[in-house]
Structure formats: C-alpha cells, structure tokens
Motif scaffolding. Structure first.
Motif, mmCIF file in Angstrom:
data_model
loop_
_atom_site.group_PDB
_atom_site.id
_atom_site.type_symbol
_atom_site.label_atom_id
_atom_site.label_comp_id
_atom_site.label_asym_id
_atom_site.label_seq_id
_atom_site.Cartn_x
_atom_site.Cartn_y
_atom_site.Cartn_z
ATOM 1 N N PRO A 10 -25.488 -32.223 -31.215
ATOM 2 C CA PRO A 10 -25.302 -30.810 -30.872
ATOM 3 C C PRO A 10 -25.959 -29.890 -31.892
ATOM 4 C CG PRO A 10 -23.251 -31.765 -31.680
ATOM 5 C CD PRO A 10 -24.256 -32.875 -31.589
ATOM 6 N N ARG A 11 -26.423 -28.765 -31.403
ATOM 7 C CA ARG A 11 -27.027 -27.779 -32.300
ATOM 8 C C ARG A 11 -25.947 -27.083 -33.105
ATOM 9 N NH1 ARG A 11 -31.654 -24.146 -29.747
ATOM 10 N NH2 ARG A 11 -31.918 -23.595 -31.920
ATOM 11 N N GLN A 12 -26.343 -26.645 -34.288
ATOM 12 C CA GLN A 12 -25.422 -25.881 -35.123
ATOM 13 C C GLN A 12 -26.022 -24.505 -35.374
ATOM 14 O OE1 GLN A 12 -24.817 -28.599 -38.484
ATOM 15 N NE2 GLN A 12 -22.741 -28.871 -37.714
ATOM 16 N N PHE A 13 -25.146 -23.556 -35.573
ATOM 17 C CA PHE A 13 -25.525 -22.180 -35.836
ATOM 18 C C PHE A 13 -24.797 -21.729 -37.086
ATOM 19 C CE2 PHE A 13 -25.760 -23.226 -31.411
ATOM 20 C CZ PHE A 13 -27.048 -22.820 -31.087
ATOM 21 N N TYR A 14 -25.406 -20.835 -37.820
ATOM 22 C CA TYR A 14 -24.889 -20.441 -39.121
ATOM 23 C C TYR A 14 -24.800 -18.922 -39.232
ATOM 24 C CZ TYR A 14 -26.429 -25.175 -40.043
ATOM 25 O OH TYR A 14 -26.616 -26.526 -39.975
ATOM 26 N N VAL A 15 -23.677 -18.468 -39.723
ATOM 27 C CA VAL A 15 -23.513 -17.080 -40.135
ATOM 28 C C VAL A 15 -23.583 -17.117 -41.653
ATOM 29 C CG1 VAL A 15 -21.961 -15.091 -40.189
ATOM 30 C CG2 VAL A 15 -22.087 -16.540 -38.142
ATOM 31 N N TYR A 16 -24.417 -16.277 -42.232
ATOM 32 C CA TYR A 16 -24.623 -16.350 -43.677
ATOM 33 C C TYR A 16 -24.580 -14.971 -44.308
ATOM 34 C CZ TYR A 16 -29.470 -15.052 -42.536
ATOM 35 O OH TYR A 16 -30.594 -14.411 -42.080
ATOM 36 N N ILE A 17 -24.258 -14.977 -45.590
ATOM 37 C CA ILE A 17 -24.273 -13.745 -46.370
ATOM 38 C C ILE A 17 -25.218 -13.947 -47.544
ATOM 39 C CG2 ILE A 17 -22.950 -12.094 -47.744
ATOM 40 C CD1 ILE A 17 -20.475 -12.814 -46.116
ATOM 41 N N LEU A 18 -26.141 -13.017 -47.690
ATOM 42 C CA LEU A 18 -27.055 -12.987 -48.827
ATOM 43 C C LEU A 18 -26.667 -11.826 -49.722
ATOM 44 C CD1 LEU A 18 -30.544 -13.296 -47.051
ATOM 45 C CD2 LEU A 18 -29.167 -15.135 -48.031
ATOM 46 N N ALA A 19 -26.988 -11.948 -50.993
ATOM 47 C CA ALA A 19 -26.762 -10.865 -51.952
ATOM 48 C C ALA A 19 -27.978 -10.742 -52.853
ATOM 49 C CB ALA A 19 -25.511 -11.134 -52.784
ATOM 50 N N SER A 20 -28.177 -9.571 -53.399
ATOM 51 C CA SER A 20 -29.283 -9.363 -54.337
ATOM 52 C C SER A 20 -28.918 -9.887 -55.722
ATOM 53 C CB SER A 20 -29.645 -7.877 -54.411
ATOM 54 O OG SER A 20 -28.523 -7.123 -54.808
ATOM 55 N N ARG A 21 -27.625 -9.826 -56.040
ATOM 56 C CA ARG A 21 -27.101 -10.283 -57.335
ATOM 57 C C ARG A 21 -25.584 -10.221 -57.226
ATOM 58 N NH1 ARG A 21 -25.328 -5.551 -59.476
ATOM 59 N NH2 ARG A 21 -26.388 -3.697 -58.750
ATOM 60 N N ILE A 22 -24.871 -10.606 -58.260
ATOM 61 C CA ILE A 22 -23.415 -10.498 -58.256
ATOM 62 C C ILE A 22 -23.039 -9.028 -58.066
ATOM 63 C CG2 ILE A 22 -21.320 -10.745 -59.645
ATOM 64 C CD1 ILE A 22 -22.662 -13.116 -61.028
ATOM 65 N N GLY A 23 -22.249 -8.771 -57.043
ATOM 66 C CA GLY A 23 -21.815 -7.408 -56.772
ATOM 67 C C GLY A 23 -22.895 -6.500 -56.227
ATOM 68 N N GLY A 24 -24.048 -7.058 -55.892
ATOM 69 C CA GLY A 24 -25.180 -6.252 -55.435
ATOM 70 C C GLY A 24 -25.172 -5.988 -53.943
ATOM 71 N N THR A 25 -26.353 -5.710 -53.436
ATOM 72 C CA THR A 25 -26.542 -5.438 -52.020
ATOM 73 C C THR A 25 -26.239 -6.701 -51.217
ATOM 74 O OG1 THR A 25 -28.266 -3.855 -52.593
ATOM 75 C CG2 THR A 25 -28.215 -4.606 -50.320
ATOM 76 N N ILE A 26 -25.578 -6.528 -50.064
ATOM 77 C CA ILE A 26 -25.146 -7.637 -49.223
ATOM 78 C C ILE A 26 -25.812 -7.533 -47.857
ATOM 79 C CG2 ILE A 26 -23.161 -8.632 -48.018
ATOM 80 C CD1 ILE A 26 -21.431 -7.723 -50.364
ATOM 81 N N TYR A 27 -26.178 -8.692 -47.305
ATOM 82 C CA TYR A 27 -26.762 -8.778 -45.965
ATOM 83 C C TYR A 27 -26.067 -9.898 -45.203
ATOM 84 C CZ TYR A 27 -30.116 -9.889 -42.286
ATOM 85 O OH TYR A 27 -30.708 -10.150 -41.078
ATOM 86 N N VAL A 28 -25.736 -9.662 -43.948
ATOM 87 C CA VAL A 28 -25.113 -10.670 -43.082
ATOM 88 C C VAL A 28 -26.097 -11.004 -41.969
ATOM 89 C CG1 VAL A 28 -23.187 -11.185 -41.530
ATOM 90 C CG2 VAL A 28 -22.801 -9.765 -43.562
ATOM 91 N N GLY A 29 -26.307 -12.319 -41.737
ATOM 92 C CA GLY A 29 -27.226 -12.745 -40.692
ATOM 93 C C GLY A 29 -26.713 -13.963 -39.951
ATOM 94 N N VAL A 30 -27.452 -14.360 -38.907
ATOM 95 C CA VAL A 30 -27.133 -15.547 -38.120
ATOM 96 C C VAL A 30 -28.435 -16.285 -37.834
ATOM 97 C CG1 VAL A 30 -27.266 -14.381 -35.864
ATOM 98 C CG2 VAL A 30 -25.816 -16.392 -36.125
ATOM 99 N N THR A 31 -28.369 -17.619 -37.801
ATOM 100 C CA THR A 31 -29.551 -18.431 -37.555
ATOM 101 C C THR A 31 -29.146 -19.799 -37.028
ATOM 102 O OG1 THR A 31 -31.584 -19.327 -38.558
ATOM 103 C CG2 THR A 31 -29.604 -19.344 -39.924
ATOM 104 N N ASN A 32 -30.112 -20.512 -36.454
ATOM 105 C CA ASN A 32 -29.852 -21.891 -36.041
ATOM 106 C C ASN A 32 -30.460 -22.890 -37.015
ATOM 107 O OD1 ASN A 32 -32.563 -21.628 -35.459
ATOM 108 N ND2 ASN A 32 -32.428 -22.511 -33.427
ATOM 109 N N ASP A 33 -31.126 -22.395 -38.064
ATOM 110 C CA ASP A 33 -31.723 -23.266 -39.085
ATOM 111 C C ASP A 33 -31.572 -22.572 -40.440
ATOM 112 O OD1 ASP A 33 -33.331 -24.753 -40.813
ATOM 113 O OD2 ASP A 33 -34.861 -25.123 -39.287
#
Length: 99
Positions: A2-25
C-alpha cells in the motif's frame, strides 16, 4: 504494497519559521526543499529542516490532517514538534538513510 502519505513540518531553525506540507514520498520531497528546488514560501524563508512527520495509508486523511494543522495556532504546532522532537533536530538523515 500500500502507498503511504506523509504530513510533515519543516522549520528554518529552532523556534523559527514553520511550514506544513503533505507528500507521498517524504525523502524525495524533503530533498527537494533542501536542494532549493521548491519555489515559494520554503525557499523564500529558508525552511528546510524536517522536524516532525506523520504517516498515513489514505491520501484523504493525510490531506485533511495537513489542512487541520495549517489552521492550528503557532503555539500548538510548536508544542506538537517539541513533544516528539524537543531539540528540533533535523529528521531527514534518519529517513534518508546512508548517502
């Protein structure tokens, strides 16, 4: 398999800018962020540190979770990151495996 999908959070640094995304890889997508292949927000703000992710078997649930997280207040996102990754370590080396 089965395929898997991922919700992820990226940051620029500790306590920095945050980004939320979704991907299948997840490995490919984070590599794209790190190699500056992704135009827009993450490139503009230097957001490429993988600090949190979740795995889903269903794309609809992954997208629903991503949209929900994007609406969360910043403090909630920080709390979620720090519950699982208190030092905001970059998780990419763990998921990418040996070079």
């Amino acid at each position: 398999m089965p395929r898997q999908f991922y919700v992820y959070i990226l940051a620029s640094r500790i306590g920095g800018t945050i980004y939320v995304g979704v991907t299948n890889d997840l490995v490919r997508r984070i590599f794209e962020h790190k190699s500056k292949e992704v135009e827009g927000f993450t490139l503009r703000y230097g957001v490429d540190r993988l600090v949190y992710f979740e795995v889903y078997d269903d794309v609809e649930n992954a997208i629903r979770r991503e949209k929900r997280l994007k609406k969360w207040p910043r403090e909630w996102k920080i709390r979620l990151i720090e519950e699982h990754n208190p030092d905001w370590n970059d998780l990419y080396p763990e998921i990418a495996g040996p070079p």
